[in-house]
Design a protein around this motif. Sequence first.
Motif, short mmCIF file in Angstrom:
data_model
loop_
_atom_site.label_atom_id
_atom_site.label_comp_id
_atom_site.label_asym_id
_atom_site.label_seq_id
_atom_site.Cartn_x
_atom_site.Cartn_y
_atom_site.Cartn_z
N ALA A 57 7.31 -18.21 -34.77
CA ALA A 57 6.19 -18.82 -34.67
C ALA A 57 5.72 -19.11 -36.20
O ALA A 57 4.74 -19.97 -36.23
CB ALA A 57 5.36 -17.27 -34.11
N CYS A 58 6.41 -18.85 -37.14
CA CYS A 58 5.80 -19.44 -38.17
C CYS A 58 6.73 -20.90 -38.00
O CYS A 58 5.68 -21.70 -39.00
CB CYS A 58 6.96 -18.04 -39.20
N GLY A 59 7.78 -20.55 -38.15
CA GLY A 59 7.97 -22.21 -37.58
C GLY A 59 6.29 -23.14 -37.59
O GLY A 59 6.79 -24.41 -37.54
N VAL A 60 6.54 -22.46 -35.61
CA VAL A 60 5.13 -23.13 -35.13
C VAL A 60 4.34 -23.80 -35.93
O VAL A 60 4.09 -25.13 -35.79
CB VAL A 60 5.63 -22.86 -33.67
N VAL A 61 3.54 -23.03 -36.82
CA VAL A 61 2.52 -22.79 -37.66
C VAL A 61 2.53 -23.68 -38.22
O VAL A 61 1.75 -24.52 -39.08
CB VAL A 61 1.76 -21.57 -38.40
N ILE A 62 3.78 -23.54 -39.28
CA ILE A 62 4.93 -24.52 -40.32
C ILE A 62 4.45 -25.73 -40.02
O ILE A 62 3.69 -26.92 -40.53
CB ILE A 62 5.20 -24.36 -40.52
N LEU A 63 4.81 -26.41 -38.97
CA LEU A 63 5.08 -27.81 -38.35
C LEU A 63 3.52 -28.79 -37.57
O LEU A 63 3.87 -29.09 -38.16
CB LEU A 63 5.95 -27.76 -37.08
N VAL A 64 2.69 -27.64 -37.19
CA VAL A 64 1.42 -27.50 -37.10
C VAL A 64 0.94 -28.21 -38.15
O VAL A 64 -0.07 -29.38 -37.79
CB VAL A 64 0.60 -27.14 -36.04
N ALA A 65 0.75 -27.41 -39.23
CA ALA A 65 -0.23 -27.60 -39.96
C ALA A 65 0.15 -28.62 -40.68
O ALA A 65 -0.33 -29.88 -41.59
CB ALA A 65 0.29 -26.51 -41.36
#
Length: 71
Positions: A57-65
């Motif tokens: 989930a942290c990876g998805v947040v960083i990727l979206v940001a």
Amino acid sequence: MKALGIILIVIGIAMIIIREVNFTTEKEVADLGPIELNKKEQKRVAWPTYAGIGVAACGVVILVAAMRKTT
């Protein structure tokens, strides 16, 4: 940042699939001149499933940001 997000997603998925890692360590018990006594210990590192989900989930947040920042 995109690379970091992708790496975290891959690590998170791997943590969900592979729940524990087993390895063996060798510990020197005594060294009596030409005679050496060693002990092999098996160790296990385990993590809960929600830890893998959190990392992904942290990876998805960083990727979206990172995607929003470039546009």
